[in-house]
Design an enzyme around this catalytic site. Structure first.
Site, mmCIF file in Angstrom:
data_model
loop_
_atom_site.group_PDB
_atom_site.id
_atom_site.type_symbol
_atom_site.label_atom_id
_atom_site.label_comp_id
_atom_site.label_asym_id
_atom_site.label_seq_id
_atom_site.Cartn_x
_atom_site.Cartn_y
_atom_site.Cartn_z
ATOM 1 N N ASP A 33 0.783 -1.241 0.000
ATOM 2 C CA ASP A 33 0.000 0.000 0.000
ATOM 3 C C ASP A 33 0.821 1.302 0.000
ATOM 4 O OD1 ASP A 33 -1.444 -2.173 0.850
ATOM 5 O OD2 ASP A 33 -2.227 -1.235 2.645
ATOM 6 N N ASP B 261 -5.722 0.929 9.451
ATOM 7 C CA ASP B 261 -5.520 1.844 8.319
ATOM 8 C C ASP B 261 -6.177 3.214 8.525
ATOM 9 O OD1 ASP B 261 -4.375 -0.489 7.315
ATOM 10 O OD2 ASP B 261 -6.127 -1.008 6.102
HETATM 11 C C1 FRU Z 1 -3.877 -3.718 2.694
HETATM 12 C C2 FRU Z 1 -3.252 -4.097 4.041
HETATM 13 C C3 FRU Z 1 -3.684 -3.132 5.130
HETATM 14 C C4 FRU Z 1 -2.564 -3.272 6.129
HETATM 15 C C5 FRU Z 1 -1.368 -3.449 5.231
HETATM 16 C C6 FRU Z 1 -0.296 -4.369 5.752
HETATM 17 O O1 FRU Z 1 -3.148 -4.228 1.621
HETATM 18 O O2 FRU Z 1 -3.586 -5.421 4.396
HETATM 19 O O3 FRU Z 1 -4.958 -3.383 5.675
HETATM 20 O O4 FRU Z 1 -2.462 -2.164 6.957
HETATM 21 O O5 FRU Z 1 -1.848 -3.966 4.005
HETATM 22 O O6 FRU Z 1 0.814 -4.374 4.900
#
Ligand code: FRU
Length: 479
Positions: free
Chosen positions: A41, A170
């Site tokens: 992300d 998040d």
């Molecule tokens: C989305 C996710 C988020 C988390 C992150 C971990 O791709 O699963 O929910 O914070 O990636 O890398």
């Protein structure tokens, strides 16, 4: 756990990864990738004092799933980028199993960051859904986007509503009516996905405000929410997991899309519109938006997706995996979110060629990097555009189909239903293609691993003529 000192000490041991990465022809020319290892992300996107900061989920020493840091690039023009030292490390008990995704909020001369400190307990055999995981909301401040201040715990699972599972994460912040709000993605104890809203007066103390839940269950978990206004319309972006495939919709394992929403903060009410996928291709997830200093709402996504049944082994061999989409500017027109590549990317253009579908013939690409726009005379006519030996775009009976052969590494076909196909612009990079359809009403994004990079682009069939504009594209410059 990995603190800054551990990271710095390990760099010499992994220098070989930098050398291996350089040998890969699939390294992208105009998409951001991890310098080595794994990227997912985009995080903490912001423009601060003329500098755009792009942080991202990062495991520098492993091209696979591992404990996350926040990697960091900066740019002032979206063409020249600087690789900075990772910004956040999993260096305390609150985030020892990963500095998970989060966001930045610029407030005067400071940037406030909020992220999820991931902790996976190991003392028992947990299900890691209702037990065994801590998701701490952590806040820190920076005065330059490069040096991170002290981490402060603002919420733990005990502060989230009692009917939530251990999956709450998040955080993304926005200001409204003189107050601050935070959205977080969540899975409740009955495995219904939703968004939690928290409020604060000072960015330090947060309390639960409300939740956004669809009338009918729409997936078991929502990740990476984002709530903002564009052209007078409030938009909620989220990534629901566990939504069953339905015709041309939800063809990916997890979704990434938006709901138009009407928020009434005073009365704690909202009206949630219909969900639309942001991108109908194979490789899109965990997008994040920010408002730049020119007032543009810019979206960047992870050009990848977890748990898909297709792979990226071709780059893993070279010690890296995944990338980010091109930055896209969002507008809202006629009830639709429109995405367009950032204007700045136009300066990558070289060697303009203007022609028509009928006189196009075959065109051999240089390094696969090109931008090709087609404006069709008859927007309903059928057509097949061959982009590479085994990649085609077919339009027939209101369906646009993107099909990949062997170079898809398991990616076979994705479709999108259209009223008509007026125009489209294809951005082809070495191992990625992004297609903007009908002036950005729809987008299809895919990774692709062709054996040869020089390829022939041609119309295999077209029942209409139309205008074509092609450019070769140059590369981002890493400073
Ligand atoms: C989305 C996710 C988020 C988390 C992150 C971990 O791709 O699963 O929910 O914070 O990636 O890398």
């Amino acid at each position: 756990m990995m603190n800054r000192e551990d990271y710095v000490k390990q760099i010499p041991d992994y220098q070989y990864m930098r050398e291996t990465v350089k040998k890969d022809e699939n390294r992208l020319h105009f998409h951001l990738m991890p310098p080595t290892g794994w990227m997912n992300d985009p995080n903490g996107l912001c423009e601060f004092q003329g500098i755009n900061h792009i942080y991202f989920q990062y495991t520098p020493f492993l091209a696979g799933w591992g404990t996350k840091l926040w990697g960091h690039y900066t740019t002032t023009d979206w063409i020249h980028f600087r690789e900075c030292e990772p910004f956040l490390f999993p260096d305390c008990d609150l985030d020892r199993d990963g500095v998970y995704s989060g966001s930045a909020f610029v407030d005067g001369d400071k940037i406030h960051y909020f992220y999820t400190g991931n902790v996976k307990l190991q003392d028992k055999d947990y299900d890691y859904i209702l037990e065994g995981r801590e998701q701490n909301t952590i806040h820190l401040v920076s005065e330059d986007g490069v040096h991170a201040g002290e981490k402060q715990l603002v919420m733990t699972n005990a502060d989230y509503p009692a009917d939530m599972s251990k999956h709450v994460r998040d955080p993304k912040i926005f200001a409204k009516n003189g107050r601050y709000y935070m959205v977080q993605g969540a899975r409740d104890c009955e495995s219904k996905g939703c968004v939690l809203l928290f409020e604060s007066e000072d960015l330090m103390t947060w309390k639960y405000f409300d939740r956004i839940v669809p009338e009918e269950k729409f997936g078991y978990m929502w990740e990476c929410p984002d709530l903002f206004e564009v052209d007078g319309q409030e938009i909620l972006i989220a990534c629901p997991q566990g939504v069953p495939k339905s015709g041309h919709d939800y063809q990916n394992v997890y979704q990434c899309g938006y709901f138009p929403i009407e928020m009434d903060f005073e009365n704690k009410k909202y009206k949630l519109g219909e969900f639309h996928e942001l991108d109908k291709g194979f490789d899109i997830y965990a997008t994040q938006t920010f408002l730049d200093e020119n007032g543009r709402r810019i979206l960047i996504g992870w050009m990848g997706i977890p748990d898909a049944d297709y792979d990226n082994d071709a780059t893993v061999e070279y010690d890296w995996i995944h990338a980010l989409t091109m930055p896209r500017v969002l507008t809202y027109q006629d009830g639709k979110l429109i995405q367009k590549p950032l204007e700045e990317l136009k300066s990558l253009r070289k060697n303009k060629m203007v022609t028509s579908i009928t006189s196009f013939g075959e065109w051999t690409t240089i390094d696969c990097c090109f931008e090709l726009s087609v404006k069709r005379d008859d927007e309903n006519a059928a057509m097949i555009l061959g982009l590479r030996d085994d990649v085609t775009l077919t339009y027939k009976d209101h369906i646009l189909k993107l099909e990949l052969g062997k170079s898809g590494h398991g990616r076979k076909q994705r479709t999108v239903q259209l009223n008509s196909l007026k125009n489209m612009t294809v951005y082809s990079d070495t191992s990625a293609i992004e297609i903007f359809i009908n002036d950005g009403e729809e987008v299809m994004t895919t990774r692709v691993y062709s054996e040869k990079l020089n390829q022939k682009v041609r119309f295999l069939q077209s029942e209409t003529d139309g205008e074509i504009e092609v450019y070769n594209l140059g590369s981002f410059v890493m400073e």
